[in-house]
Enzyme design. Structure first.
Site, PDB file in Angstrom:
ATOM      1  N   ARG A 122      12.593  -6.577   2.772  1.00  0.00           N
ATOM      2  CA  ARG A 122      11.899  -6.376   1.577  1.00  0.00           C
ATOM      3  C   ARG A 122      11.612  -4.822   1.823  1.00  0.00           C
ATOM      4  NH1 ARG A 122       6.530  -9.882   1.944  1.00  0.00           N
ATOM      5  NH2 ARG A 122       5.192  -8.117   2.460  1.00  0.00           N
TER       6      ARG A 122
ATOM      7  N   ASN B 109       5.176  -3.679  -4.810  1.00  0.00           N
ATOM      8  CA  ASN B 109       4.348  -4.413  -3.750  1.00  0.00           C
ATOM      9  C   ASN B 109       4.207  -3.646  -2.512  1.00  0.00           C
ATOM     10  OD1 ASN B 109       3.320  -7.117  -2.496  1.00  0.00           O
ATOM     11  ND2 ASN B 109       5.158  -7.024  -1.158  1.00  0.00           N
ATOM     12  N   GLU B 110       2.914  -3.904  -2.223  1.00  0.00           N
ATOM     13  CA  GLU B 110       2.404  -3.144  -0.649  1.00  0.00           C
ATOM     14  C   GLU B 110       3.580  -2.024  -0.542  1.00  0.00           C
ATOM     15  OE1 GLU B 110       2.481  -6.293   1.852  1.00  0.00           O
ATOM     16  OE2 GLU B 110       0.832  -7.310   1.243  1.00  0.00           O
TER      17      GLU B 110
ATOM     18  N   GLU C 282      -4.343 -10.345  -3.089  1.00  0.00           N
ATOM     19  CA  GLU C 282      -3.689 -11.355  -2.397  1.00  0.00           C
ATOM     20  C   GLU C 282      -5.090 -11.727  -1.211  1.00  0.00           C
ATOM     21  OE1 GLU C 282      -0.178 -10.484  -0.324  1.00  0.00           O
ATOM     22  OE2 GLU C 282       0.771 -10.159  -1.912  1.00  0.00           O
TER      23      GLU C 282
ATOM     24  N   CYS D 206      16.373  12.233  -0.645  1.00  0.00           N
ATOM     25  CA  CYS D 206      14.811  12.349  -0.265  1.00  0.00           C
ATOM     26  C   CYS D 206      14.823  13.688   0.476  1.00  0.00           C
ATOM     27  CB  CYS D 206      14.214  11.219   0.710  1.00  0.00           C
ATOM     28  SG  CYS D 206      14.021   9.887  -0.320  1.00  0.00           S
TER      29      CYS D 206
END
Lengths: 660, 660, 660
Positions: free
Chosen positions: B103, B141-142, B299, B153
């Site tokens: 992920r 997420n995170e 969480e 980049c």
């Protein structure tokens, strides 16, 4: 019973060949293995073959009535092959071709490589099929499960999955791919597990990759076997296996081979800690269990090890002979020592053979001669087998699954198996290490450690075994997963709960922390009723089930840790934690007595007792696996009562063998 | 005050949804988070959307009056996206695309990826903007600071530099690029920091890369926020952050978000060493400090951790509830427990939720119900805040700078902050952890550990704070660098020398070696006037400045180690070394008394005291952060004198809350 | 005798230059080194040169009568060069171009790079050849053996092999390539050793690669030397070397250079264990031995180290001066301290110079001034040399061979050499560390540790040395290999067996395990007749040879471990094991007495005694290499009897020098 050596004529000037063969003959050698890495000598240029030198070497041994195992040299393709066909070089998990110059670095699946294998193997087998002294073939060398990630293998992996699942939707469901948006919309999206963090990848997918990798190697072995078999129907065919990082499923790999052969290198540095386990015997029993019949050692420890690692200590006196006889005691019928003389060139030059570089006959040579003499007198042992009443179930599925998802720091699959093997060995009880899918009906006791990944067949087999009166040992981390490596939504041990008569309320992965246990009276020895556990604590809901041990600490103090349940005609033990050695011995002693199997009383720690028999006669082996002289009294205890007491004195690594 | 859970309807068969929601309702859950990783379910093929299932899940919770946070699923693009657009995959420091299947492995900056994000987010926000139960959104997420090194980049990094420096000559000067011929003659020569040895690279360049990487992530968050906000103006928008290897600057990242949310996983294995610090409270105070207001836990720890690492020990009784209440005591207003039921598939399946795989309501479920009950009664706590008199300054700049150039083996930026936080916590003094650029005027005491990289603003702010009567703590490794990460050519602590009233003659990076200190009488306790230090020793030239501790060993024996200086209306302490815990407690106790702030006497080690208030009422929290029952007497001491003595008995992880 | 500093005018604003030079002058500095990394300043754009700033810096020092060493700036090509010619970037063992931005990362062999070197060096040498104050040149910086694996180097490596072996068959035979089908059918198949497991590769091939890599660097040095020499015939030319991972053969690299120079950074953290060896003296003696004449220190320890690693402890008082004088005592004639002022930018900013970033004159500056004063008074020392009677043979061949094939865990080539060097140093006996191919006739005692790889010349030289009356020390792992790195088929130590008068029956690589030895009476001290050994045990067949120590344990208890053999007019000691320090001291003391060489009685551990002389006068140096004050009585003992007793008190790191 044959002792032999591994010999590399291509590594020595011709002048040594006859002299070496004469000395082998004199020592008592009856078989040699050759040709393992000789491709560049047999085919120095593409399609230019050169077998005359091997003819000569074969002839020299044949003249001396020494049998010959030839090897397919496919583990080390020649440099010209890699130069011309760089696409056959393995690809690693970073997506790069691996550096060559070593060995084994070719893609087993590449069609070009397969064609080259076919050419050289056909030449080899055709040339020697009529030579009576060439008794068989070793396929390749120390194969691992095929983790090559090249485009050819990537496609093979996809084919494996397509065949298994048919539609991508089935695969997505089997893997639970909704997690992390892991759903594939096409098989083309599936790739081998690249990268250094396989624990981050889907465990269902990873398990399938391991299954594929193992099958891929087994298929390669079958490919070679068929080639040879088609040419030489009578030849014995095997491959030499070992305990490696990427173990293939040996039951599958050896399925059509004639026998198992193993490369046996016990560590020469002895443990000093009593908790250390009998791993040599374990490995040998594992090998015998693959085909549940006797096996060969294709490479046996003969000198200091070392080469890519620094050297290990010298062999203690008795080790060379003792470890060879130990292999026989566990079912080896033929043992080839690696190697006759230590190589003077190449990366393996400090992996010592019987003779040192000096070519002077030394201490190890003399011990080897003694060994040959001993074994050559054991002619009666031919056709004896080992029949045990206890089996431990091994499963590649579990090995892969635990590698993919280590459960707690310090808990390893093989260690769990070894701990049970060790405990039975301490009581002189022979153990078969067998595939978890084997027929269990011949056993009285079956140990099924950590059946983490389950399937309907194992569930059925174990239940039936117990129903029919067997004693079954189950442990923590059993019943966790279904065959897809998905967690089962039921209280642990899920599919085994009914036969175990318990459920697990919760678990505490304590790792290296110690946990005190209180043992039931039946397990106490000299009034001592405590033992230590570590790594994992299942907090068991035992209700109507007999409790053999309870936890002595933490918030689950007093909860059941080990239980015993009558089921059908048999019994199921559930071990919810990992015992230290002393605790394990107390437990297994109780179980042995309860099951009524024969055992030995009086064995000191480190002395092994094994039996080979042929229906009429029985050979007993007592082996001192320590570097101290062991003097002790022992007797066999069975339901018929105890035998008379025997007195025994064994020097370090000494083997006593006698026939009854 | 709301307790909730994280729920993944896409991971469970539909039949569970209603049952799960009913049970949540019954337990007392008032909010759920969904959709975090569901991109492949929401857009199974490019531009083919499928939101019906989410509609149904949302409806189920809405029917039960449970609020919903939806997530942008952008952390896990579907497989079809990676297959079709491999150029959006992140590039690592070796210049290779990272392996996918996990992920987060996408380039945040790639225009193609951004377009896909825009499409799915627009669909999502448009669909639920009118649903009153959908109260807000979690972005991605995170997130970590964007260390992708792909060509897109690389170009972004150059643009960042070009914008900052204008001309390459300015950049060369700012970096001191004459060293090692590092001068660029063109921006095109600048690349991201490839390779495994970033400590060999120019630290000024490296600091800019970290700044860029952080800004890059913050800009990505802003991009998503604007998308959502444009569609649904009233929605709460946040992202869930954590302590990770590549921390972005949270002050920047959360600037335009509505509140901070944090993933809170305290370790379940408790320390056995008294020197170990109160890190859970530290992390919570850090989160509250980002926006200097209350925050959410997105969480929260609910079961054994483990997945890519082996499992951690089980939660002790009280931990699930206690750690959740501890978060409230430190300013959390809403806490979502991760997760309702443990996943049965995917790599995260051993990261346990409230319910185990078995789906049986167990010990942790019961504790969770208790928690919900407790919290649902705390309605009065709404709108209370935490007001502290002490602040510790955190600075991303320092964190990056110390990662680029570790100063001595064993000295870490966060550990320095934690040590001060711990010492105040031991005396029940609440601490704000805030950005170093914050307004300091509301504080009595400011701790500014290791202000290694400085700038004019911090110099000005700290001086003004002291001039206005504040008590400031400075430490070793302060004033070393200017804003370009170049060393300042002046005696340390350079720009802080005048306010500290000292200079550092020399320093000795002693690492793990212990150094004895002699404390001034004011710091002695029971006549004990020594303490231990390690890691670093500034040898201080104190002259007219009061000395609080001197070195007891080595060639600088007798030199000042800790000093105190009156400046303007305030005071500056300079701590030239790293004290052990006992020494630190002696020092901070002295400082607390000198500053006149309120503190608590009698707290045992491991018991925390915190206060929330709303101007009228005051809630006091006492939390036992140990696994022993704690019985003690305590009182609040302030300039107005001491409160009456209270008696308290707290079970392990028990929280006592009362309103005054 | 000159003390100087390394100075980087390009790193400082012009305003500092004169001020710095004035302060150097005042301190007593007589030489500076400049220009080492200044390529980007000298050639800011391709072929656009800018030397004016260097002219000015040179003039400033010349005006102050300070000599100048200029450096070829080739270690750090400018960024424009890498951008325009990426093919000159080094390739690593994974086949990738290494990340730039650091230093040294260019392929020494690339023709394009060579052309650029030629251009800049020609400019430099031409510009300053007529400046009398520019006395010499340093080539590049801290060169390592060239391990670049780019296509240019790959081809160079093949050329090296083709030149050496002519036909591929010869190479195959020299390497024993029949092992693992390693035979090449064409030179085109040979590649550099890619991959992370070089111990798996053929050791003969690996040794040739190391030889090539070393030769490649030596050839690069020769290329630069010739360029400079052709322009400025009178200039001194050197390169600064160091102990690095990939040491080139220094004897070859310095062959045509005027003198050796070394970068000397003794560790500032002192050992606490008595077993730790005198490595600083060893390194200095090694450097003197390269050309067997006096040498320079081009970079000398001046402050705390650190940059890519965390910082080391501060220098103890006396260290800066003492270690500099220690270098003089071991043959250094000129010492440049690194560096005047600590860099304020770049990755090396915490590698401290004499002045800290603050530019304040501190403790180390004052000690440096003292040092200059002391050395500037030692004018008489000019033209003195060190004449020793003991030599230890170093061989790059052995260093490479042991790296390729570590023999046992814990045994390292340099450690073996250091152990002997240490033992002689403890008795005040000066030792030359010289190339194994050197003329040995001037020595009384030669120590030849682990001559693992042999050749006919060393065999001949050592035999002749002994025949002529020399005392030779041989050790385990000698005579193992021939010049091709193939094992010799004869009992160890093979070619040295006859002079040693023994053979090795077998060996036991015991690693860290301790083995007790029983010493012969001659070696006993105060009746103590035991010592400890570890790592390796040769089990020696001594027959008619005198035995100095026997093993006290294991199956070879009682076998000879150390022997002494008369041969020709001399004697050969064979040390079959690795002694601990106490055992080694007993042994070497015995050997010193037997050989009749002069030694010192009464030196405490850590005090070094050295002598420089010029035929007429003799300077004695006594150096306290510990952080304790040492008070002791000592005397020189020679065959002529003992000198009178001297009393001495030395403060930590104090040097006493006096002339007789």
């Amino acid at each position: 019973m044959k002792i032999g050596v591994d010999y590399y004529p291509e590594q020595w000037e011709r002048k040594y060949w006859r002299e070496d063969a004469d000395q082998m003959k004199e020592a008592g050698v009856r078989i040699v293995r050759m040709g393992e890495f000789a491709w560049s000598r047999l085919e120095p240029q593409e399609k230019q073959y050169s077998f005359e030198w091997l003819d000569e070497a074969v002839a020299i041994f044949a003249e001396r009535q020494i049998q010959i195992i030839l090897c397919t040299p496919t583990c080390t393709p020649p440099q010209w092959l890699f130069e011309k066909y760089p696409e056959v070089i393995q690809m690693d998990k970073t997506g790069r071709r691996v550096p060559i110059g070593i060995r084994g670095h070719r893609c087993l699946n590449h069609p070009l490589y397969r064609q080259k294998c076919k050419d050289i193997i056909t030449k080899l087998a055709t040339r020697y099929r009529d030579n009576a002294w060439v008794v068989g073939y070793q396929i390749d060398n120390e194969l691992e499960a095929n983790h090559c990630c090249c485009p050819v293998c990537e496609e093979k992996f996809r084919e494996f999955l397509q065949k298994k699942y048919g539609r991508i939707e089935n695969l997505n469901q089997a893997y639970g791919n909704t997690v992390w948006s892991g759903e594939y919309s096409s098989f083309s999206q599936i790739r081998p597990p690249f990268g250094e963090h396989p624990t981050w990848l889907n465990p269902s997918y990873m398990l399938d990759f391991h299954r594929y990798a193992s099958e891929s190697t087994a298929e390669y072995v079958a490919f070679q076997r068929e080639l040879i078999h088609a040419i030489d129907e009578k030849a014995l065919i095997t491959t030499n296996t070992w305990f490696c990082e990427n173990m293939p499923d040996c039951y599958e790999m050896f399925a059509d081979l004639d026998f198992v052969s193993y490369d046996n290198y016990p560590a020469t540095a002895l443990p000093t800690d009593e908790e250390t386990l009998y791993s040599h015997a374990f490995h040998l029993d594992f090998m015998r269990g693959i085909k549940q019949k006797n096996f060969w050692i294709m490479e046996q420890l003969s000198g200091n090890l070392g080469s890519w690692t620094p050297m290990s200590p010298a062999l203690q006196p008795g080790m060379l002979k003792g470890y060879s006889l130990q292999a026989i005691a566990h079912g080896a019928d033929t043992i080839l020592h690696f190697r006759w003389r230590t190589a003077v060139s190449g990366a393996e030059m400090f992996w010592h053979g019987i003779l040192d570089h000096s070519n002077v006959k030394g201490r190890r040579y003399r011990e080897f001669c003694e060994l040959c003499q001993t074994v050559n007198q054991l002619t009666d042992l031919e056709n004896t087998v080992i029949s045990n009443k206890v089996a431990i179930l091994y499963s590649s599925e579990q090995e892969y699954a635990f590698k993919i998802q280590p459960q707690v720091e310090g808990m390893h699959y093989f260690t769990q198996l070894k701990a049970y093997h060790d405990a039975f060995t301490c009581f002189g009880v022979g153990v078969d290490l067998i595939d978890w899918m084997s027929d269990l009906s011949i056993y009285d006791v079956v140990v099924a450690p950590t059946i983490f990944v389950t399937n309907h067949e194992i569930e059925h087999n174990l239940r039936q075994f117990v129903e029919n009166g067997g004693h079954l040992i189950l442990t923590n981390r059993s019943g966790v997963k279904d065959a897809n490596n998905l967690c089962i939504m039921a209280p642990l041990p899920t599919v085994f709960s009914d036969i175990a008569g318990i459920t697990v309320k919760e678990y505490d992965p304590i790792g290296p922390v110690r946990q005190r246990l209180r043992l039931a009276e039946e397990l106490s020895e000299n009034g001592k009723q405590t033992a230590e556990a570590s790594l994992w604590c299942d907090i068991i809901d035992a209700e109507d089930t007999k409790v053999l041990a309870r936890y002595g600490e933490n918030f689950y103090q007093g909860s059941a840790a080990i239980t015993q349940n009558q089921y059908g005609g048999g019994r199921v033990y559930y071990i919810g934690t990992v015992l230290n050695r002393r605790g394990m011995l107390a437990l297994i002693k109780y179980m042995i007595r309860e099951s009524g199997i024969e055992y030995v009383e009086g064995l000191p720690l480190g002395v092994e007792h094994t039996v080979r028999e042929n229906g009429k006669e029985k050979w007993t082996f007592l082996f001192n696996n320590t570097k101290e002289t062991q003097a002790f009294s022992w007797k066999v205890v069975s339901q018929k009562g105890a035998d008379e007491m025997h007195q025994e004195v064994l020097k370090p690594f000494e083997m006593r063998i006698w026939k009854e």
